[in-house]
Scaffold this active site. Structure first.
Site, PDB file in Angstrom:
ATOM      1  N   HIS A   1       0.830  -1.205   0.000  1.00  0.00           N
ATOM      2  CA  HIS A   1       0.000   0.000   0.000  1.00  0.00           C
ATOM      3  C   HIS A   1       0.866   1.256   0.000  1.00  0.00           C
ATOM      4  O   HIS A   1       0.592   2.216  -0.733  1.00  0.00           O
ATOM      5  CB  HIS A   1      -0.920  -0.007   1.223  1.00  0.00           C
ATOM      6  CG  HIS A   1      -2.068  -0.957   1.109  1.00  0.00           C
ATOM      7  ND1 HIS A   1      -1.898  -2.322   1.164  1.00  0.00           N
ATOM      8  CD2 HIS A   1      -3.408  -0.746   0.942  1.00  0.00           C
ATOM      9  CE1 HIS A   1      -3.080  -2.913   1.044  1.00  0.00           C
ATOM     10  NE2 HIS A   1      -4.013  -1.985   0.900  1.00  0.00           N
TER      11      HIS A   1
ATOM     12  N   HIS B   1       1.188  -3.227   9.404  1.00  0.00           N
ATOM     13  CA  HIS B   1       2.586  -3.369   8.996  1.00  0.00           C
ATOM     14  C   HIS B   1       3.486  -2.840  10.102  1.00  0.00           C
ATOM     15  O   HIS B   1       3.094  -1.948  10.871  1.00  0.00           O
ATOM     16  CB  HIS B   1       2.865  -2.597   7.699  1.00  0.00           C
ATOM     17  CG  HIS B   1       2.462  -3.311   6.449  1.00  0.00           C
ATOM     18  ND1 HIS B   1       3.215  -4.320   5.895  1.00  0.00           N
ATOM     19  CD2 HIS B   1       1.377  -3.166   5.649  1.00  0.00           C
ATOM     20  CE1 HIS B   1       2.610  -4.761   4.798  1.00  0.00           C
ATOM     21  NE2 HIS B   1       1.493  -4.074   4.631  1.00  0.00           N
TER      22      HIS B   1
ATOM     23  N   ASP C   1       8.578  -1.921   7.565  1.00  0.00           N
ATOM     24  CA  ASP C   1       7.926  -2.240   6.289  1.00  0.00           C
ATOM     25  C   ASP C   1       7.564  -0.968   5.535  1.00  0.00           C
ATOM     26  O   ASP C   1       7.784  -0.855   4.319  1.00  0.00           O
ATOM     27  CB  ASP C   1       6.657  -3.055   6.527  1.00  0.00           C
ATOM     28  CG  ASP C   1       6.912  -4.323   7.306  1.00  0.00           C
ATOM     29  OD1 ASP C   1       8.078  -4.759   7.342  1.00  0.00           O
ATOM     30  OD2 ASP C   1       5.953  -4.877   7.860  1.00  0.00           O
TER      31      ASP C   1
END
EC number: 2.7.8.-
Length: 483
Positions: A330, A373, A377
């Site tokens: 994302h 996350h 990340d």
């Protein structure tokens, strides 16, 4: 009379009949009797033939294409002799002794030929001829390719690595740009599909939350979990995507820009496949219900991968995945879209740029607030996406000068070289409709709006005559005063 016995592997051992059969095999049957039988050319004589021997008396072949085809085929025979290790036949640089050699090189032959196809339409036999082209690198492939010619005519052209490079580095035409766009789109689609399959694999081997609790994280430990944050992050991503595709739709160089977008996204997500697969991190939050699925079949894996791919990996579309943490997909997409909006809109559109990056920062915060996350990340995803975008565009804007001074750039950046060489580099941020829309004039000027001529009544005629008489009298008085 030519026999049909197998041709020996070593051309030095060929008899005249073998030479005739070989000429038939390469599509030169019309010269088989002339060369092999009439002039008694065996294998050793065949290897010694030059272009002068073929075009001068007594052979006197008048077709230049046939001469070159035979010479290139003889060149492959010479290569074969060298490979066999027969010291009695030396390797010549070319069939006529003054051209480029194929020995110890990556050169190939471009063979063009006419292929006849048989079709049955309404019960009638129809034959169509199609022009084909193939690149061959060995004798057997050459002979098989030449035998495909339906009319016995073929064109053989030496094609080298330098020639391929020149073809790629020619200035882009519209057709070439569209072809590159389609290749980039296919590349990114396959990359996304591979990423989806890897996401299924890492979900099936996610660590048990009871044995491996969430890792310590400086951000997640200090930010409370917000359940709706991840859905809001995807909503922001959709808003940015709508803005970006609107810009792309009206951009004058939409083909070039779309090609760069697909090539970059495909490369970044291909890298993400490896980072996800190499190391499996524990889930970042206890709210995530993740369990390994070790006994799923390959068909189930492919079905889940297609579900992720077709729904773009979005939780708003019902996608639930675990283990795909390093690095955040994302964050990658949102950051890449923000870069593209900033790069391909005018520099004075500061309001749009500020709005884009504010949304980007909010989206990153919401990913962390959702505890979907780890912080590393998100950081790695932002860094890789930004660096890839900047490095790619730095090469795209200066590819001609960089590659001209260092040929290794073609090896170090093969994707950028293939997609960008021949392109115009930096593009002007100008906008227009993709197609010219012309609206007929009658749409705006209806018949009802056109002036109408109606017959005058008697009273209106009288008023008009009185007004005209007064105007004539005034003009006469004005003339007398001047006189």
């Amino acid at each position: 009379m030519l026999d049909n016995r197998p041709i020996p592997a070593d051309p030095n051992e060929w008899r005249c009949e073998d030479v005739g059969n070989w000429l038939k095999k390469i599509g030169m049957a019309k010269y088989a009797d002339l060369i092999a039988m009439k002039h008694k050319v065996d294998g050793k004589c065949l290897l010694a033939l030059t272009d002068t021997d073929l075009k001068d008396p007594p052979v006197s072949i008048n077709c230049l294409g046939d001469i070159k085809k035979i010479l290139f085929a003889i060149e492959f025979l010479s290569q074969k002799v060298v490979e066999i290790g027969n010291s009695g036949v030396h390797h010549r640089s070319t069939p006529n002794g003054n051209g480029p050699s194929l020995k110890n090189s990556k050169d190939g032959l471009l063979v063009e030929y006419n292929e006849q196809n048989h079709l049955s339409i309404s019960g009638e036999d129809v034959y169509t001829t199609t022009r084909r082209a193939e690149i061959v690198e060995d004798e057997e492939t050459l002979l098989d390719t030449l035998a495909k010619s339906s009319d016995g005519t073929s064109t053989v052209q030496l094609i080298s690595r330098e020639e391929i490079i020149r073809q790629v580095e020619r200035p882009d035409t519209y057709f070439k740009s569209v072809a590159k766009l389609l290749i980039a789109f296919a590349y990114s689609s396959l990359s996304f599909l591979m990423t989806s399959f890897v996401m299924v694999l890492v979900h099936d081997r996610v660590p048990d939350t009871k044995t491996y609790p969430p890792l310590p994280d400086i951000v997640l430990d200090n930010v409370p979990h917000i359940p709706w944050a991840f859905d809001m992050c995807e909503t922001i991503g959709l808003v940015l995507a709508v803005v970006w595709f609107t810009v792309l739709f009206f951009h004058n160089q939409r083909v070039i820009v779309a090609r760069r977008m697909f090539s970059l996204l495909g490369t970044v997500f291909l890298l993400r496949c490896f980072t996800m697969l190499i190391t499996s991190l524990s889930v970042p939050g206890i709210h995530l219900q993740c369990e390994a699925r070790p006994n799923t079949t390959m068909q189930e894996k492919l079905h889940k991968a297609f579900h992720i791919w077709s729904n773009l990996g979005m939780s708003l579309h019902g996608v639930r995945s675990c283990g795909d943490y390093m690095f955040s997909g994302h964050t990658t997409v949102i950051t890449m879209i923000s870069h593209f909006i900033t790069e391909y809109t005018p520099a004075d559109w500061t309001g749009l740029h500020t709005f884009t990056w504010v949304l980007n920062c909010f989206a990153i915060f919401l990913i962390l607030a959702a505890h979907e996350h780890y912080s590393i990340d998100v950081f790695i995803a932002f860094y890789i996406s930004s660096r890839m975008f900047l490095y790619y565009h730095a090469y795209a804007y200066n590819h001609a000068g960089i590659t001209a001074t260092d040929y290794r750039m073609r090896t170090w950046f093969p994707l950028g070289w293939f997609f960008e060489y021949g392109s115009q580099g930096k593009v002007e941020n100008e906008f227009s409709l993709p197609i010219n829309i012309r609206i007929p004039r009658r749409v705006f000027f209806a018949k009802s709006e056109e002036p109408k001529i109606t017959p005058k009544s008697d009273s209106s005629r009288k008023r008009s005559s009185v007004v005209a008489a007064k105007q004539n009298g005034n003009s006469k008085n004005h003339t007398k005063k001047h006189n």
